[in-house]
Motif scaffolding. Structure first.
Motif: not given
Length: 469
Positions: A219, A249, A253, A340-341, A369
């Protein structure tokens, strides 16, 4: 097929893998292991096959885009093969007369690799190459959406194996249809679990009773301070945020910008393709991004035009918009933008000064994250070092496009990988990028040497001088 038959399937492929691994290791030399790793590498990097895998991945998962997956398959594999080219993974690797210890590198045996749908070819290939380099057999357990890509990848690998006389049973996958029960059985039966993916999968891997190397959630938040090259920062963040439609990953974000340069950064971001969504419109974005409490599949890892339509923003931002940056100040479970999106959506925070920016970044990582990575765009390298001393993170990425830097780059010294260990902060046993050393173990031959026993004064002399006996 009933559950008993499912488990029987796993037992059968593990047995074949054990037999293949034993034969692979018997009488082996470094050249055999290197040749196998190269065969698997060429299976995904050969341009026609690479494109076919990329197209299939996007078609079957609905995530990412073909051009970027082609680049990812190529560069991640090329970088990995560069990293392992000189690595010694067979035979005696050290012989030290001073300690009397000879160290011999050995395979771990049969590796069970749980892999995600976000990189359904690149991540399995990375694990397979590392496993083969270490003298192992490997069985891959893809997510349901990643099955087709994994099947095709193995078909290509087996074709390369046939050319150089390697046993196809060295590289297998959980038979389709996949299931949690089959994956669980694999994790319990293999010799080492490698797990990249959801935190549910990671938890199951770490509690399966088999030694596991698992990685944490990303994140990423990036700090832009008052000394940053704002144009470069905006261009790098844009390139990173939009690559493969933010499936990584390591995709940013959130960004936190120091107040003194906030407006100037927003202007540079707009030039690079990042459209600002003011804070008073944030709730609208949240409602469309999480319509039922879950991320909207019409937004996740989609091209910009499709994402903007799904978010109702197509007519409200410039035609060349590549991603949106939504102003917010909320952090935590009640503020989903802080998490996280998996999309071309960035949360944008404004900080009164640099110290406040650091606190915002800490708060975001503490929510989600922790351990993964944080970015900073600055002209003051000492700030990056201080982040390394104080942040709950294993990586501080300095003045780079985060997605390309975290998992290894030709312009930094990190190992090429698609799986980032997050240390104790992320609940992981490793704090570095997953790499070849996680696929081997060593045997030590220990001989007697002259005694090296210290006196008490040698050990406690300085302590006694300060504290007394």
């Amino acid at each position: 097929m009933n559950a008993h038959d499912d488990l029987g399937q796993i037992d059968a492929i593990v047995a074949r893998a054990r037999a293949a691994q034993a034969a692979y290791e018997a009488g082996a030399d470094q050249a055999r292991y290197d040749r196998a790793a190269q065969a698997a590498g060429w299976a995904i990097m050969e341009p026609t096959r690479n494109r076919t895998l990329a197209e299939l991945a996007v078609k079957t998962t609905g995530l990412g885009n073909v051009p970027d997956k082609i680049i990812k398959n190529h560069r991640k594999t090329l970088g990995l093969l560069r990293d392992i080219a000189e690595a010694r993974t067979h035979g005696v690797i050290s012989d030290d007369p001073a300690t009397g210890i000879t160290e011999i590198v050995r395979p771990v045996g049969v590796v069970g690799a749980v892999v995600p749908s976000t990189n359904p070819a690149a991540t399995p290939a990375n694990n397979i190459i590392n496993a083969l380099k270490g003298g192992n057999a490997i069985i891959v357990a893809p997510s349901p959406k990643g099955v087709a890509s994994c099947e095709l990848l193995l078909e290509y690998i087996h074709a390369e194996f046939d050319k150089v006389g390697l046993d196809r049973d060295l590289v297998q996958m959980v038979p389709a249809p996949g299931s949690k029960a089959k994956t669980q059985a694999l994790m319990e039966a293999c010799d080492r679990v490698i797990c990249t993916g959801s935190q549910n999968n990671v938890h199951r891997a770490q509690t399966a009773g088999t030694p596991a190397v698992a990685v944490g959630a990303g994140n990423v938040i990036t700090i832009i301070d008052e000394t940053a090259d704002l144009q470069a920062a905006a261009e790098k963040i844009t390139a990173s945020k939009t690559f493969d439609n933010a499936t990584s990953c390591s995709s940013e974000n959130a960004a936190v910008v120091v107040d003194a340069v906030y407006d100037a950064f927003v202007a540079e971001m707009a030039k690079a393709g990042g459209a600002l969504v003011p804070a008073d419109q944030a709730d609208t974005i949240i409602g469309k991004l999480w319509p039922d409490g879950h991320l909207n599949r019409e937004v996740i890892a989609q091209d910009a035009d499709k994402m903007l339509v799904a978010l109702g923003m197509a007519e409200q931002v410039p035609a060349d918009t590549k991603f949106i940056a939504v102003e917010t100040d909320g952090i935590g479970a009640d503020h989903p933008l802080s998490g996280e999106k998996l999309s071309r959506v960035l949360a944008l925070y404004r900080a009164s000064d640099y110290d406040a920016a650091v606190e915002t970044a800490k708060s975001v990582l503490s929510y989600q994250g922790a351990g993964h990575s944080v970015g900073i765009h600055t002209a003051q390298d000492e700030r990056a070092v201080e982040l390394g001393r104080s942040m709950p993170t294993c990586r501080v990425i300095v003045n780079q496009a985060h997605t390309f830097a975290t998992g290894g780059s030709f312009t930094n010294g990190m190992p090429f990988s698609l799986s980032m260990g997050c240390g104790s902060w992320g609940g992981n046993s490793i704090d570095d990028n997953l790499h070849w050393k996680h696929f081997i173990q060593t045997t030590k031959v220990i001989r007697e040497i002259p005694a090296r026993e210290p006196s008490l004064d040698d050990v406690f002399g300085t302590y006694w001088a300060e504290a007394g006996k």
